[in-house]
Write a protein that holds these residues in place. Structure first.
Motif, PDB file in Angstrom:
ATOM      1  N   PHE A  30       0.805  -1.224   0.000  1.00 33.06           N
ATOM      2  CA  PHE A  30       0.000   0.000   0.000  1.00 33.06           C
ATOM      3  C   PHE A  30       0.838   1.274   0.000  1.00 33.06           C
ATOM      4  O   PHE A  30       0.289   2.379   0.017  1.00 33.06           O
ATOM      5  CB  PHE A  30      -0.935   0.000   1.212  1.00 33.06           C
ATOM      6  CG  PHE A  30      -1.942  -1.119   1.214  1.00 33.06           C
ATOM      7  CD1 PHE A  30      -3.083  -1.031   0.438  1.00 33.06           C
ATOM      8  CD2 PHE A  30      -1.742  -2.252   1.977  1.00 33.06           C
ATOM      9  CE1 PHE A  30      -4.023  -2.050   0.420  1.00 33.06           C
ATOM     10  CE2 PHE A  30      -2.666  -3.287   1.970  1.00 33.06           C
ATOM     11  CZ  PHE A  30      -3.818  -3.189   1.194  1.00 33.06           C
ATOM     12  N   LEU A  31       2.158   1.137  -0.003  1.00 30.90           N
ATOM     13  CA  LEU A  31       3.021   2.318   0.120  1.00 30.90           C
ATOM     14  C   LEU A  31       2.747   3.350  -0.971  1.00 30.90           C
ATOM     15  O   LEU A  31       2.563   4.542  -0.692  1.00 30.90           O
ATOM     16  CB  LEU A  31       4.494   1.899   0.079  1.00 30.90           C
ATOM     17  CG  LEU A  31       5.056   1.227   1.339  1.00 30.90           C
ATOM     18  CD1 LEU A  31       6.503   0.795   1.103  1.00 30.90           C
ATOM     19  CD2 LEU A  31       4.969   2.163   2.537  1.00 30.90           C
ATOM     20  N   LYS A  32       2.722   2.923  -2.219  1.00 30.50           N
ATOM     21  CA  LYS A  32       2.561   3.864  -3.328  1.00 30.50           C
ATOM     22  C   LYS A  32       1.220   4.571  -3.249  1.00 30.50           C
ATOM     23  O   LYS A  32       1.136   5.799  -3.378  1.00 30.50           O
ATOM     24  CB  LYS A  32       2.705   3.137  -4.660  1.00 30.50           C
ATOM     25  CG  LYS A  32       2.625   4.062  -5.864  1.00 30.50           C
ATOM     26  CD  LYS A  32       2.853   3.280  -7.162  1.00 30.50           C
ATOM     27  CE  LYS A  32       2.779   4.212  -8.381  1.00 30.50           C
ATOM     28  NZ  LYS A  32       3.011   3.458  -9.648  1.00 30.50           N
ATOM     29  N   GLU A  33       0.159   3.801  -3.025  1.00 32.41           N
ATOM     30  CA  GLU A  33      -1.184   4.390  -2.961  1.00 32.41           C
ATOM     31  C   GLU A  33      -1.341   5.297  -1.746  1.00 32.41           C
ATOM     32  O   GLU A  33      -2.126   6.257  -1.774  1.00 32.41           O
ATOM     33  CB  GLU A  33      -2.227   3.274  -2.918  1.00 32.41           C
ATOM     34  CG  GLU A  33      -3.650   3.755  -3.123  1.00 32.41           C
ATOM     35  CD  GLU A  33      -4.633   2.620  -3.241  1.00 32.41           C
ATOM     36  OE1 GLU A  33      -5.859   2.899  -3.237  1.00 32.41           O
ATOM     37  OE2 GLU A  33      -4.204   1.446  -3.334  1.00 32.41           O
ATOM     38  N   ALA A  34      -0.573   5.010  -0.690  1.00 38.50           N
ATOM     39  CA  ALA A  34      -0.642   5.829   0.520  1.00 38.50           C
ATOM     40  C   ALA A  34       0.198   7.094   0.405  1.00 38.50           C
ATOM     41  O   ALA A  34       0.181   7.928   1.309  1.00 38.50           O
ATOM     42  CB  ALA A  34      -0.186   5.014   1.721  1.00 38.50           C
ATOM     43  N   PHE A  36       3.669   7.128  -0.258  1.00 37.20           N
ATOM     44  CA  PHE A  36       5.061   6.932   0.143  1.00 37.20           C
ATOM     45  C   PHE A  36       5.853   6.287  -0.997  1.00 37.20           C
ATOM     46  O   PHE A  36       5.264   5.693  -1.903  1.00 37.20           O
ATOM     47  CB  PHE A  36       5.132   6.050   1.393  1.00 37.20           C
ATOM     48  CG  PHE A  36       4.329   6.561   2.553  1.00 37.20           C
ATOM     49  CD1 PHE A  36       4.686   7.740   3.194  1.00 37.20           C
ATOM     50  CD2 PHE A  36       3.205   5.875   2.999  1.00 37.20           C
ATOM     51  CE1 PHE A  36       3.945   8.217   4.265  1.00 37.20           C
ATOM     52  CE2 PHE A  36       2.454   6.332   4.063  1.00 37.20           C
ATOM     53  CZ  PHE A  36       2.823   7.517   4.705  1.00 37.20           C
ATOM     54  N   PRO A  37       7.183   6.382  -0.979  1.00 33.29           N
ATOM     55  CA  PRO A  37       7.986   5.730  -2.020  1.00 33.29           C
ATOM     56  C   PRO A  37       7.739   4.221  -2.049  1.00 33.29           C
ATOM     57  O   PRO A  37       7.712   3.568  -1.008  1.00 33.29           O
ATOM     58  CB  PRO A  37       9.423   6.053  -1.605  1.00 33.29           C
ATOM     59  CG  PRO A  37       9.313   7.296  -0.775  1.00 33.29           C
ATOM     60  CD  PRO A  37       8.012   7.184  -0.052  1.00 33.29           C
ATOM     61  N   GLU A  38       7.563   3.691  -3.231  1.00 34.44           N
ATOM     62  CA  GLU A  38       7.253   2.274  -3.379  1.00 34.44           C
ATOM     63  C   GLU A  38       8.524   1.435  -3.422  1.00 34.44           C
ATOM     64  O   GLU A  38       9.527   1.825  -3.996  1.00 34.44           O
ATOM     65  CB  GLU A  38       6.446   2.031  -4.653  1.00 34.44           C
ATOM     66  CG  GLU A  38       6.047   0.579  -4.857  1.00 34.44           C
ATOM     67  CD  GLU A  38       5.314   0.344  -6.164  1.00 34.44           C
ATOM     68  OE1 GLU A  38       4.500  -0.585  -6.216  1.00 34.44           O
ATOM     69  OE2 GLU A  38       5.571   1.088  -7.128  1.00 34.44           O
ATOM     70  N   THR A 151      11.861   2.106   5.267  1.00 37.48           N
ATOM     71  CA  THR A 151      10.882   2.253   4.186  1.00 37.48           C
ATOM     72  C   THR A 151       9.452   1.975   4.645  1.00 37.48           C
ATOM     73  O   THR A 151       8.515   2.475   4.035  1.00 37.48           O
ATOM     74  CB  THR A 151      11.201   1.305   3.017  1.00 37.48           C
ATOM     75  OG1 THR A 151      11.220  -0.054   3.503  1.00 37.48           O
ATOM     76  CG2 THR A 151      12.534   1.637   2.386  1.00 37.48           C
ATOM     77  N   SER A 152       9.284   1.175   5.704  1.00 39.83           N
ATOM     78  CA  SER A 152       7.915   0.827   6.090  1.00 39.83           C
ATOM     79  C   SER A 152       7.614   1.267   7.512  1.00 39.83           C
ATOM     80  O   SER A 152       7.589   2.457   7.799  1.00 39.83           O
ATOM     81  CB  SER A 152       7.677  -0.678   5.913  1.00 39.83           C
ATOM     82  OG  SER A 152       8.567  -1.432   6.719  1.00 39.83           O
TER      83      SER A 152
END
Length: 252
Positions: A30-34, A36-38, A151-152
């Motif tokens: 979900f990083l990109k949609e949230a 944040f860098p994917e 990253t997470s």
């Protein structure tokens, strides 16, 4: 880890490539949609053959449930146990463990159904946002520095002389925080969760106070966690530490 490089290595040598995504499996997708860098860490990397995912972590399901995914059915079949010559008849199990508790499986399904895709996306925003806030706070403390490139949901940090990072851990524990110690290099890490989000400011305050306390008395923490983890780091043969750990488990 450089997953792209490992992917290319697996393809080059025609070997399997497993990604342990047990901690980040409900965060990373979900990083990109949230916003944040994917970080690509799934079957879009053609060399990946399997991925593990713990539903009991950021899936918010009860412990005892986990998932392993394979790139194709053929690979999944290697996990199965089957016997056609058993006196009791044909026996087949998807895992070596033949019995599983149905209650935790049902609870896992209920938790995931309750959260839904939108729920997991929102928690990704909240939790990763909290990690960024804590990371920025660490970066503002001269005696500390961030380890790696988070990253997470997890941020690890170490200390500069004269502050001992395990002394900081003890001070934080006195204030109600149970941080995870690490070694090589000596550092601490915190995995942000839904419970961390509303108390991030308190954590930052207590971390600053803990660093000040350790810096003011750097020799006052030699008998706490520093003694345990510092000793383990100085033992040249790690099997000795393994034997001590085994002895500890024997006493439980």
């Amino acid at each position: 880890d450089d997953l792209v490089a490992l992917n290319n290595l697996a393809l080059k040598h025609k070997v399997g490539f497993h990604i342990d995504s047990c901690l980040g499996s409900f965060i990373m997708p979900f990083l990109k949609e949230a916003g944040f860098p994917e970080v690509v860490c799934d079957f879009r990397l053609p060399g990946v053959t399997s991925i593990s995912c713990d539903t009991h972590k950021y899936g918010f399901a009860p412990k005892g449930t986990s998932v392993v995914m394979y790139a194709n059915k053929q690979l999944r079949h290697y996990q199965y146990f089957t016997i056609a010559t058993w006196p009791g008849g044909i026996y087949a199990s998807p895992t070596i463990a033949g019995s599983r508790c149905g209650a935790v499986i049902a609870s896992c399904w209920a938790a995931m159904a309750k959260m839904g895709r939108d729920g997991y996306l929102q928690e990704c925003k909240n939790i990763v946002g909290c990690r960024i806030k804590l990371q920025q706070a660490v970066e503002q403390i001269p005696e500390l520095y961030v380890v790696g490139e988070p990253t997470s949901s997890v941020v690890a940090f170490a200390s500069r002389w004269p502050v001992n990072i395990y002394g900081v851990m003890d001070e934080m524990k006195h204030r109600g925080w149970d941080l995870n110690p690490m070694q090589d290099p000596p550092c601490l890490h915190i995995a942000c969760t839904r419970l961390t989000v509303p108390v991030a400011d308190e954590f930052i305050r207590d971390l600053n106070e803990s660093v000040v306390a350790v810096k003011a008395n750097p020799d006052g923490y030699t008998k706490g966690s520093q003694a345990i983890y510092g000793f383990a780091a100085t033992v040249p043969d790690s099997t000795i530490v393994d034997e001590v750990a085994q002895g500890f488990i024997d006493t439980l």
